[in-house]
Design a protein around this motif. Structure first.
Motif, PDB file in Angstrom:
ATOM      1  N   ARG A   1      28.566  15.627  52.175  1.00 34.14           N
ATOM      2  CA  ARG A   1      28.471  14.986  50.866  1.00 34.14           C
ATOM      3  C   ARG A   1      27.794  13.620  50.934  1.00 34.14           C
ATOM      4  NH1 ARG A   1      33.380  14.956  46.409  1.00 34.14           N
ATOM      5  NH2 ARG A   1      32.177  14.067  44.674  1.00 34.14           N
ATOM      6  N   ASP A   2      27.840  12.994  52.096  1.00 35.63           N
ATOM      7  CA  ASP A   2      27.221  11.682  52.274  1.00 35.63           C
ATOM      8  C   ASP A   2      25.762  11.773  52.702  1.00 35.63           C
ATOM      9  OD1 ASP A   2      29.603  10.337  51.611  1.00 35.63           O
ATOM     10  OD2 ASP A   2      30.346  10.565  53.669  1.00 35.63           O
ATOM     11  N   GLY A   3      25.237  12.991  52.791  1.00 33.23           N
ATOM     12  CA  GLY A   3      23.839  13.166  53.165  1.00 33.23           C
ATOM     13  C   GLY A   3      23.596  13.202  54.655  1.00 33.23           C
ATOM     14  N   LYS A   4      24.646  13.340  55.451  1.00 37.55           N
ATOM     15  CA  LYS A   4      24.507  13.433  56.899  1.00 37.55           C
ATOM     16  C   LYS A   4      24.222  14.875  57.299  1.00 37.55           C
ATOM     17  CE  LYS A   4      27.084  12.822  61.221  1.00 37.55           C
ATOM     18  NZ  LYS A   4      28.412  12.468  61.811  1.00 37.55           N
ATOM     19  N   LEU A   5      23.216  15.085  58.149  1.00 41.93           N
ATOM     20  CA  LEU A   5      22.866  16.420  58.621  1.00 41.93           C
ATOM     21  C   LEU A   5      23.952  16.937  59.554  1.00 41.93           C
ATOM     22  CD1 LEU A   5      20.618  18.619  58.627  1.00 41.93           C
ATOM     23  CD2 LEU A   5      19.725  17.527  60.703  1.00 41.93           C
ATOM     24  N   ILE A   6      24.560  18.087  59.205  1.00 37.11           N
ATOM     25  CA  ILE A   6      25.667  18.617  60.006  1.00 37.11           C
ATOM     26  C   ILE A   6      25.377  20.014  60.567  1.00 37.11           C
ATOM     27  CG2 ILE A   6      27.431  17.270  58.830  1.00 37.11           C
ATOM     28  CD1 ILE A   6      28.044  19.717  57.111  1.00 37.11           C
ATOM     29  N   GLY A   7      24.249  20.602  60.170  1.00 33.44           N
ATOM     30  CA  GLY A   7      23.926  21.924  60.683  1.00 33.44           C
ATOM     31  C   GLY A   7      22.568  22.396  60.194  1.00 33.44           C
ATOM     32  N   VAL A   8      22.058  23.435  60.850  1.00 33.23           N
ATOM     33  CA  VAL A   8      20.752  23.997  60.509  1.00 33.23           C
ATOM     34  C   VAL A   8      20.840  25.525  60.591  1.00 33.23           C
ATOM     35  CG1 VAL A   8      18.340  24.223  61.178  1.00 33.23           C
ATOM     36  CG2 VAL A   8      19.463  21.999  61.336  1.00 33.23           C
ATOM     37  N   GLN A   9      20.307  26.178  59.567  1.00 34.28           N
ATOM     38  CA  GLN A   9      20.196  27.635  59.579  1.00 34.28           C
ATOM     39  C   GLN A   9      18.721  28.014  59.655  1.00 34.28           C
ATOM     40  OE1 GLN A   9      19.893  30.166  56.021  1.00 34.28           O
ATOM     41  NE2 GLN A   9      21.963  30.865  56.517  1.00 34.28           N
ATOM     42  N   ASN A  10      18.367  28.858  60.618  1.00 32.71           N
ATOM     43  CA  ASN A  10      17.007  29.372  60.738  1.00 32.71           C
ATOM     44  C   ASN A  10      16.999  30.829  60.306  1.00 32.71           C
ATOM     45  OD1 ASN A  10      15.392  27.159  62.162  1.00 32.71           O
ATOM     46  ND2 ASN A  10      17.203  27.318  63.474  1.00 32.71           N
ATOM     47  N   ARG A  11      16.172  31.164  59.321  1.00 33.93           N
ATOM     48  CA  ARG A  11      16.095  32.529  58.792  1.00 33.93           C
ATOM     49  C   ARG A  11      14.795  33.185  59.222  1.00 33.93           C
ATOM     50  NH1 ARG A  11      18.104  34.644  53.284  1.00 33.93           N
ATOM     51  NH2 ARG A  11      17.197  36.728  53.177  1.00 33.93           N
ATOM     52  N   ASN A  12      14.895  34.360  59.843  1.00 30.06           N
ATOM     53  CA  ASN A  12      13.739  35.100  60.328  1.00 30.06           C
ATOM     54  C   ASN A  12      12.987  35.711  59.141  1.00 30.06           C
ATOM     55  OD1 ASN A  12      11.928  36.828  61.586  1.00 30.06           O
ATOM     56  ND2 ASN A  12      13.384  37.470  63.155  1.00 30.06           N
ATOM     57  N   LEU A  13      11.756  35.290  58.918  1.00 36.75           N
ATOM     58  CA  LEU A  13      10.971  35.791  57.795  1.00 36.75           C
ATOM     59  C   LEU A  13      10.119  37.002  58.151  1.00 36.75           C
ATOM     60  CD1 LEU A  13       9.790  32.417  56.195  1.00 36.75           C
ATOM     61  CD2 LEU A  13      11.694  33.887  55.501  1.00 36.75           C
ATOM     62  N   SER A  14      10.220  37.474  59.380  1.00 34.55           N
ATOM     63  CA  SER A  14       9.440  38.652  59.776  1.00 34.55           C
ATOM     64  C   SER A  14      10.197  39.936  59.521  1.00 34.55           C
ATOM     65  CB  SER A  14       9.077  38.573  61.262  1.00 34.55           C
ATOM     66  OG  SER A  14      10.240  38.725  62.063  1.00 34.55           O
ATOM     67  N   LEU A  15      11.482  39.826  59.167  1.00 31.57           N
ATOM     68  CA  LEU A  15      12.293  41.005  58.899  1.00 31.57           C
ATOM     69  C   LEU A  15      12.251  41.326  57.420  1.00 31.57           C
ATOM     70  CD1 LEU A  15      15.399  40.182  61.093  1.00 31.57           C
ATOM     71  CD2 LEU A  15      13.466  41.635  61.657  1.00 31.57           C
ATOM     72  N   THR A  16      12.034  42.593  57.077  1.00 32.61           N
ATOM     73  CA  THR A  16      11.910  42.987  55.679  1.00 32.61           C
ATOM     74  C   THR A  16      12.987  43.992  55.314  1.00 32.61           C
ATOM     75  OG1 THR A  16      10.363  44.734  56.283  1.00 32.61           O
ATOM     76  CG2 THR A  16       9.432  42.624  55.623  1.00 32.61           C
ATOM     77  N   PRO A  17      13.633  43.814  54.127  1.00 32.33           N
ATOM     78  CA  PRO A  17      14.659  44.773  53.702  1.00 32.33           C
ATOM     79  C   PRO A  17      14.041  46.067  53.232  1.00 32.33           C
ATOM     80  CG  PRO A  17      14.301  43.132  51.999  1.00 32.33           C
ATOM     81  CD  PRO A  17      13.459  42.716  53.190  1.00 32.33           C
ATOM     82  N   ASN A  18      14.699  47.167  53.552  1.00 35.15           N
ATOM     83  CA  ASN A  18      14.234  48.481  53.132  1.00 35.15           C
ATOM     84  C   ASN A  18      15.430  49.319  52.701  1.00 35.15           C
ATOM     85  OD1 ASN A  18      11.187  48.987  53.841  1.00 35.15           O
ATOM     86  ND2 ASN A  18      12.034  47.719  55.470  1.00 35.15           N
ATOM     87  N   PRO A  19      15.210  50.327  51.845  1.00 40.80           N
ATOM     88  CA  PRO A  19      16.315  51.189  51.423  1.00 40.80           C
ATOM     89  C   PRO A  19      16.996  51.833  52.616  1.00 40.80           C
ATOM     90  CG  PRO A  19      14.382  51.560  50.065  1.00 40.80           C
ATOM     91  CD  PRO A  19      13.954  50.681  51.213  1.00 40.80           C
TER      92      PRO A  19
END
Length: 315
Positions: free
Chosen positions: A159-177
C-alpha cells in the motif's frame, strides 16, 4: 535443530500436508494455490509438489511457507506441531537454510521506464483491450529470455508503494479448447524449452494485487475483488477500483485484516464477479466468510470470467 530434524519434516507426506493446508488432493493432483488454476495443474511425486502451469515446486517445508506466508522457522514449527513431532525450533544460525527474501533492488529499475514488446502489446491491447492508462499506472513491462520467450512482467506493490514481488507471465503459451470438450482451456506449445506459464522471483509476495488502489478509495465507495491480474486490469479499464487475489488459499491473515479494516474505516462496499466455474464459486464463498458485505455480480452466460465480459462491452 540438526539435519536429521529437517529430514523428518521433509519426510512428512507432502499430499497430507497439502490437505492440512486446505488443498484438495485427488489422484496425486490438485488445483494450484499459487495462481488462478481451473484444472488441476499441481502434481505430487517423490514427496514433492510441482505446478506444471506456474512452475512453483518444492517440498513440505516450502509448501507451508508459501501457502501460509511463514518464514522458514515458523513453517518448521507449524509442521512439527501438526505432526506432533518433538522437534526444537531452528536456531538463529540455522536460518541460512531458509530461502532468501525477495530482493526488490534487483527489479525496481525494470519498472522505472516500462517497455512493451510486440507480444505484450498484442496481449494487452489487442486481445484484452486494456486501457493504456491502466497499463502505465500498473507499470507493466516486458522482456525476452535467452531462448526468445516473451514475458509480461507484473510488479506487486504494498500500500505504501514498496515493491514486494514480481509475476512473470509467459506470452508464448496460447489457450486452446480442451480435448475433453468441457469448455475448459488447455495450454499449447510449451515454447522455450518447456517454460511454465508463470514465474516468480525468490521471495515474491504475490497475494493481494493492486494495493495502491486502496489509497484512492473514498468513504462508502465500492471496491471490486478480481480473480487474477487480468480481471483486475479489465475492471480498472472499465472505471472500477479493483484489487485481485489469485486464490482463496493465498489470502493470508494480514490481507484479511487489510480488507476488514477498510470496511471499518471507510465503510467500503466489496463487490465481485466470480468466475463461472466451481473454483470461482469456492473463492467467493470463502471471501464471503471474511467480508460478509461482499456483493455478488453474476456474469452473463458464455462469459467464463470478468475479462470475457469486459471484451463484450468493447465489441
Amino acid at each position: 535443530m540438526d539435519r536429521m530434524d529437517f529430514e523428518k519434516l521433509r519426510s512428512l507426506l507432502c499430499e497430507s500436508v497439502a490437505q492440512r493446508l486446505g488443498i484438495t488432493v485427488k489422484q496425486h493432483k490438485a488445483l494450484c494455490p499459487f495462481h488462478d488454476d481451473h484444472t488441476p495443474s499441481m502434481t505430487f511425486k517423490k514427496n514433492k509438489y510441482k505446478c506444471w502451469s506456474c512452475g512453483e515446486s518444492g517440498d513440505t517445508i516450502s509448501l507451508v511457507q508459501k501457502v501460509l506466508h511463514k518464514d522458514f522457522r515458523d513453517a518448521c514449527r507449524w509442521l512439527a506441531g501438526e505432526a506432533s513431532l518433538p522437534i526444537p525450533l531452528p536456531k538463529k544460525e540455522e536460518d541460512d537454510w531458509a530461502p532468501k527474501p525477495f530482493d526488490a533492488s534487483r527489479y525496481e529499475r525494470f519498472f522505472e521506464h516500462p517497455w512493451l514488446n510486440d507480444e505484450a502489446r498484442r496481449f494487452l491491447f489487442d486481445e484484452r483491450r486494456i486501457d493504456p492508462r491502466v497499463v502505465r499506472w500498473c507499470r507493466l513491462t516486458s522482456w525476452k529470455d535467452r531462448q526468445g520467450v516473451p514475458w509480461l512482467q507484473t510488479p506487486y506493490y504494498d500500500r505504501d508503494g514498496k515493491l514486494i514481488g514480481v509475476q512473470n507471465r509467459n506470452l508464448s503459451l496460447t489457450p486452446n479448447p480442451s480435448p475433453k470438450g468441457d469448455g475448459s482451456l488447455t495450454l499449447q506449445g510449451e515454447v522455450g524449452g518447456g517454460q511454465p506459464r508463470f514465474r516468480f522471483p525468490t521471495g515474491s509476495q504475490c497475494s493481494l494485487y493492486g494495493l495502491p488502489v486502496l489509497n484512492l478509495l473514498k468513504p462508502g465507495e465500492a471496491l471490486y475483488i478480481a480473480e487474477g491480474c487480468s480481471d483486475c486490469w479489465s475492471l480498472l479499464s472499465a472505471g472500477h477500483k479493483a484489487i485481485a487475489i489469485p486464490s482463496a488459499t493465498l489470502l493470508g491473515k494480514k490481507d484479511k485484516e487489510i480488507l476488514s479494516t477498510l470496511h471499518a474505516q471507510l465503510s467500503t462496499k466489496f463487490e465481485m464477479f466470480p468466475d463461472n466455474d466451481a473454483p470461482g464459486e469456492r473463492l467467493f464463498l470463502q471471501l464471503k466468510q471474511v467480508l460478509p458485505s461482499l456483493v455478488r455480480h453474476q456474469l452473463p452466460p458464455g462469459c467464463k470470467d470478468y475479462s470475457d465480459y469486459y471484451l463484450t462491452t468493447r465489441a
